[in-house]
Design a protein around this motif. Structure first.
Motif, mmCIF file in Angstrom:
data_model
loop_
_atom_site.group_PDB
_atom_site.id
_atom_site.type_symbol
_atom_site.label_atom_id
_atom_site.label_comp_id
_atom_site.label_asym_id
_atom_site.label_seq_id
_atom_site.Cartn_x
_atom_site.Cartn_y
_atom_site.Cartn_z
ATOM 1 N N PRO A 6 -16.093 -13.568 -5.987
ATOM 2 C CA PRO A 6 -17.506 -13.219 -5.814
ATOM 3 C C PRO A 6 -18.006 -12.340 -6.949
ATOM 4 C CG PRO A 6 -16.135 -11.873 -4.384
ATOM 5 C CD PRO A 6 -15.224 -12.882 -5.030
ATOM 6 N N ASN A 7 -19.318 -12.369 -7.197
ATOM 7 C CA ASN A 7 -19.913 -11.527 -8.227
ATOM 8 C C ASN A 7 -19.901 -10.057 -7.814
ATOM 9 O OD1 ASN A 7 -20.544 -13.711 -9.895
ATOM 10 N ND2 ASN A 7 -22.420 -14.127 -8.757
ATOM 11 N N ARG A 8 -20.090 -9.813 -6.538
ATOM 12 C CA ARG A 8 -20.086 -8.440 -6.037
ATOM 13 C C ARG A 8 -18.804 -8.212 -5.260
ATOM 14 N NH1 ARG A 8 -21.449 -5.847 -1.266
ATOM 15 N NH2 ARG A 8 -21.891 -7.844 -0.308
ATOM 16 N N ILE A 9 -18.168 -7.086 -5.467
ATOM 17 C CA ILE A 9 -16.943 -6.769 -4.738
ATOM 18 C C ILE A 9 -17.339 -6.135 -3.409
ATOM 19 C CG2 ILE A 9 -14.796 -5.468 -4.767
ATOM 20 C CD1 ILE A 9 -14.966 -5.443 -7.787
ATOM 21 N N PRO A 10 -17.182 -6.839 -2.282
ATOM 22 C CA PRO A 10 -17.604 -6.300 -0.995
ATOM 23 C C PRO A 10 -16.547 -5.385 -0.407
ATOM 24 C CG PRO A 10 -16.735 -8.485 -0.706
ATOM 25 C CD PRO A 10 -16.641 -8.184 -2.175
ATOM 26 N N GLY A 29 -9.452 -2.764 -3.783
ATOM 27 C CA GLY A 29 -10.532 -2.302 -4.637
ATOM 28 C C GLY A 29 -10.073 -1.761 -5.979
ATOM 29 N N PRO A 30 -9.165 -0.797 -6.018
ATOM 30 C CA PRO A 30 -8.722 -0.255 -7.308
ATOM 31 C C PRO A 30 -8.044 -1.277 -8.200
ATOM 32 C CG PRO A 30 -8.232 1.284 -5.542
ATOM 33 C CD PRO A 30 -8.673 0.011 -4.882
ATOM 34 N N THR A 196 5.123 9.388 1.373
ATOM 35 C CA THR A 196 3.986 9.357 2.295
ATOM 36 C C THR A 196 4.376 9.936 3.643
ATOM 37 O OG1 THR A 196 4.513 7.074 2.909
ATOM 38 C CG2 THR A 196 2.862 7.396 1.199
ATOM 39 N N ALA A 197 5.625 9.735 4.058
ATOM 40 C CA ALA A 197 6.075 10.263 5.344
ATOM 41 C C ALA A 197 6.137 11.786 5.322
ATOM 42 C CB ALA A 197 7.446 9.694 5.696
ATOM 43 N N THR A 198 6.465 12.367 4.171
ATOM 44 C CA THR A 198 6.578 13.818 4.081
ATOM 45 C C THR A 198 5.259 14.486 3.711
ATOM 46 O OG1 THR A 198 7.286 13.631 1.770
ATOM 47 C CG2 THR A 198 9.005 13.732 3.438
ATOM 48 N N GLY A 199 4.186 13.679 3.590
ATOM 49 C CA GLY A 199 2.871 14.241 3.344
ATOM 50 C C GLY A 199 2.583 14.540 1.895
ATOM 51 N N GLU A 200 3.430 14.079 0.981
ATOM 52 C CA GLU A 200 3.182 14.346 -0.431
ATOM 53 C C GLU A 200 1.998 13.548 -0.955
ATOM 54 O OE1 GLU A 200 6.688 13.960 -2.791
ATOM 55 O OE2 GLU A 200 7.940 14.893 -1.282
ATOM 56 N N ARG A 201 1.715 12.397 -0.331
ATOM 57 C CA ARG A 201 0.584 11.586 -0.762
ATOM 58 C C ARG A 201 -0.130 11.058 0.467
ATOM 59 N NH1 ARG A 201 4.097 8.360 -5.303
ATOM 60 N NH2 ARG A 201 3.710 9.760 -7.025
ATOM 61 N N ARG A 202 -1.436 11.069 0.444
ATOM 62 C CA ARG A 202 -2.228 10.548 1.549
ATOM 63 C C ARG A 202 -3.349 9.690 0.985
ATOM 64 N NH1 ARG A 202 1.334 11.008 4.293
ATOM 65 N NH2 ARG A 202 1.732 12.368 6.052
ATOM 66 N N THR A 203 -3.787 8.707 1.745
ATOM 67 C CA THR A 203 -4.844 7.817 1.304
ATOM 68 C C THR A 203 -6.176 8.252 1.896
ATOM 69 O OG1 THR A 203 -3.243 6.038 1.398
ATOM 70 C CG2 THR A 203 -5.533 5.414 1.174
ATOM 71 N N PRO A 204 -7.178 8.587 1.092
ATOM 72 C CA PRO A 204 -8.493 8.945 1.614
ATOM 73 C C PRO A 204 -9.166 7.727 2.213
ATOM 74 C CG PRO A 204 -8.590 8.735 -0.758
ATOM 75 C CD PRO A 204 -7.143 8.601 -0.377
ATOM 76 N N LEU A 205 -9.940 7.919 3.243
ATOM 77 C CA LEU A 205 -10.616 6.808 3.898
ATOM 78 C C LEU A 205 -11.932 6.498 3.210
ATOM 79 C CD1 LEU A 205 -10.084 7.806 7.626
ATOM 80 C CD2 LEU A 205 -8.871 6.054 6.354
ATOM 81 N N GLY A 206 -12.343 5.231 3.336
ATOM 82 C CA GLY A 206 -13.679 4.857 2.922
ATOM 83 C C GLY A 206 -13.766 4.136 1.593
ATOM 84 N N GLY A 207 -14.523 3.018 1.600
ATOM 85 C CA GLY A 207 -14.840 2.298 0.382
ATOM 86 C C GLY A 207 -13.623 1.850 -0.397
ATOM 87 N N ALA A 208 -13.787 1.825 -1.719
ATOM 88 C CA ALA A 208 -12.710 1.395 -2.601
ATOM 89 C C ALA A 208 -12.077 2.597 -3.282
ATOM 90 C CB ALA A 208 -13.239 0.433 -3.649
ATOM 91 N N THR A 209 -12.105 3.749 -2.589
ATOM 92 C CA THR A 209 -11.546 4.955 -3.173
ATOM 93 C C THR A 209 -10.054 4.769 -3.436
ATOM 94 O OG1 THR A 209 -13.106 6.265 -1.891
ATOM 95 C CG2 THR A 209 -11.242 7.438 -2.854
ATOM 96 N N PRO A 210 -9.602 5.063 -4.651
ATOM 97 C CA PRO A 210 -8.186 4.889 -4.951
ATOM 98 C C PRO A 210 -7.330 5.956 -4.300
ATOM 99 C CG PRO A 210 -9.315 5.821 -6.837
ATOM 100 C CD PRO A 210 -10.372 5.485 -5.816
ATOM 101 N N LEU A 211 -6.039 5.697 -4.216
ATOM 102 C CA LEU A 211 -5.108 6.684 -3.709
ATOM 103 C C LEU A 211 -5.099 7.893 -4.643
ATOM 104 C CD1 LEU A 211 -2.152 4.323 -2.758
ATOM 105 C CD2 LEU A 211 -3.908 5.256 -1.274
#
Length: 224
Positions: A6-10, A29-30, A196-211
């Motif tokens: 698609p032309n637009r990334i939904p 997204g990223p 990720t299990a130890t909390g060193e990295r978390r994924t923000p919610l929403g849109g195409a926000t990268p990790l």
């Protein structure tokens, strides 16, 4: 069936078929926006593919079987399958490392370079190893994940098999990598499960926000 780009990334949230996997777009997204991978979409289906190789990653919610996420390399052929409740953080950080298999090391210093081997990665992450009749079994420090290595697998059969428990969804999950899968990729998946299990990295919610790891690289002025 052919899926056009698609032309637009939904955002995945615009497609009601993705309501069961609201964070899927954080992976796709990223890859499109920052790595230039091509996007394919249909109802209940999202995929990204490397424009200069046969490597791709997809989410297919139209399938009734457990494996909803799939990673595939066609030539030479190898693939990996992940059940629907596989932790998104671990999947995302593994997928962000895929360009490194093609020699694209952009953002690698922030995301992390691919580990060299699974045994080394398991030792560094403090996964306990024990020998089994068919190979080796590794267990994560928190007891939520395990990995079976089956070196005698033949042809395209499973060589690496993960089992785990997703505390976010209170669901069990499985993943398998076939013969021929690059060992550094399996090692990366193992290490991301640990971090990720130890909390060193978390994924923000929403849109195409990268990790966070990729977001750091982008905000530091690193560009394609």
């Amino acid at each position: 069936m052919t899926f056009s780009v698609p032309n637009r990334i939904p955002a995945a949230s615009e497609d009601r078929s993705f309501e069961g996997v609201p964070r899927a777009w954080e992976i796709f997204g990223p890859m499109v926006e920052h790595f230039g991978w091509e996007l394919y979409q249909a109802e209940g289906f999202l995929a990204v593919g490397c424009p200069y190789s046969s490597l791709g990653f997809r989410l297919d919610l139209r399938r009734k079987e457990a494996a909803s996420w799939e990673l595939e390399h066609r030539i030479p052929h190898w693939f990996a399958q992940f059940s629907r409740h596989t932790p998104v953080e671990a999947l995302g950080l593994m997928v962000y490392s895929l360009p490194q298999l093609q020699g694209d090391t952009r953002f690698a210093e922030s995301i992390g370079f691919l580990p060299t081997g699974v045994s080394e990665a398991a030792a560094d992450a403090r996964w306990a190893a024990s020998r089994t009749p068919g190979g080796i079994e590794f267990a994560s420090p928190d007891g939520h994940s395990s990995l079976r290595y089956m070196p005698r697998s033949i042809g395209i059969h499973t060589m690496w098999a993960f089992r785990g428990y997703n505390t976010e969804h209170n669901r069990a999950w499985e993943a398998r990598f076939t013969q021929g899968t690059p060992a550094p990729l399996v090692a990366r998946f193992l290490t991301t499960l640990t971090t990720t299990a130890t909390g060193e990295r978390r994924t923000p919610l929403g849109g195409a926000t990268p990790l966070p790891a990729l977001e750091t690289a982008l905000t530091s002025g690193v560009r394609r």
